[in-house]
Design an enzyme around this catalytic site. Structure first.
Site, PDB file in Angstrom:
ATOM      1  N   GLY A  89       0.761  -1.230   0.000  1.00  0.00           N
ATOM      2  CA  GLY A  89       0.000   0.000   0.000  1.00  0.00           C
ATOM      3  C   GLY A  89       0.792   1.279   0.000  1.00  0.00           C
ATOM      4  O   GLY A  89       1.775   1.430  -0.704  1.00  0.00           O
ATOM      5  N   SER A  90       0.375   2.163   0.836  1.00  0.00           N
ATOM      6  CA  SER A  90       0.725   3.571   0.821  1.00  0.00           C
ATOM      7  C   SER A  90       2.218   3.859   0.904  1.00  0.00           C
ATOM      8  O   SER A  90       2.969   3.216   1.634  1.00  0.00           O
ATOM      9  CB  SER A  90       0.023   4.255   1.997  1.00  0.00           C
ATOM     10  OG  SER A  90       0.408   5.594   2.083  1.00  0.00           O
TER      11      SER A  90
END
Length: 187
Positions: A89-90
Site C-alpha cells: 500500500g501507501s
C-alpha cells in the site's frame, strides 16, 4: 594443521566421552540475500505470509501491529527480525518506518521475499539524515519459505542471514558448548 582443525579433530576423536558432556548444540543455516539497507540486526523471527501496510497497520509510537485483519495483529516489532513477502500500500509506510526507527521501536531487521522500495526509503532517510540504520534484506522465495520454520536470525551487512534451528540463547560463533570446553566449529 591449524589450531581450529586440531580442535575439530579432538572433538571427533573424543567420541562418546564428548557426547556425554555436551550440554547444547545449535545448528545454523545461512542464506545470502541482497541488502537494500546494509546493517547488523538479530532477534526472534516474526514471519508472515501476508504483506503488511505500515501506514495504518503498525502503531508508529509503540511498534505494535494494529491491522485488525493481519495475522501478526498485537505483535511487537521492536527487537524482532520481521519476515514479510513485501510491504503493502501507501507510500506513507516509509514515514512510519522512519518514525519506528527514530522512536526505537523498529524491528531489528526486515527480511523480504520481494524488493520493496517504499520500506527501504524510510530506512534510507533514517540512515542518511539521522545516522540510524535498519537492515533490510531481500532473501527470495526459497529462503522466505524456510525462514517460517525457525525462531531466530542474525543479519549481517553483506546480506548474509544466519538462522538458528533452536534458540535458547542467541547464536554465536560457538556451535558447541560443553561443561569444560568450547569448540569453535565454524573455523
Amino acid at each position: 594443521s591449524s589450531p581450529a582443525s586440531m580442535r575439530r579433530a579432538a572433538v571427533v576423536r573424543s567420541g562418546r566421552a564428548f557426547a556425554r558432556r555436551l550440554l547444547f548444540v545449535r545448528y545454523h543455516i545461512t542464506f545470502h540475500g541482497r541488502p537494500l539497507i546494509a546493517g547488523h540486526g538479530a532477534g526472534g523471527l516474526l514471519h508472515s505470509d501476508t504483506t503488511l501496510s505500515f501506514w495504518g497497520g503498525v502503531d508508529p509510537v509503540s511498534g505494535i501491529v494494529i491491522d485488525h485483519q493481519h495475522p501478526l495483529r498485537g505483535q511487537q516489532l521492536s527487537g524482532r527480525v520481521l519476515v514479510l513477502p513485501s510491504g503493502r500500500g501507501s507510500s506513507t509506510s516509509s514515514q512510519v518506518i522512519l518514525a519506528l526507527i527514530l522512536g526505537g521501536k523498529a524491528p531489528a531487521a526486515i527480511l523480504l521475499r520481494d524488493t520493496d522500495p517504499i520500506l527501504a526509503l524510510g530506512a534510507i532517510v533514517a540512515e542518511e539524515m539521522f545516522g540510524q540504520s535498519l537492515p533490510i534484506v531481500v532473501v527470495g522465495s526459497d529462503a522466505f519459505a524456510e525462514l517460517a520454520r525457525h525462531p531466530y536470525a542474525e543479519v549481517d551487512p553483506d546480506g548474509r542471514v544466519r538462522v538458528a534451528a533452536a534458540a535458547t540463547a542467541p547464536p554465536s560463533r560457538l556451535d558447541y558448548v560443553t561443561e569444560d570446553a568450547s569448540v569453535d566449529a565454524s573455523t
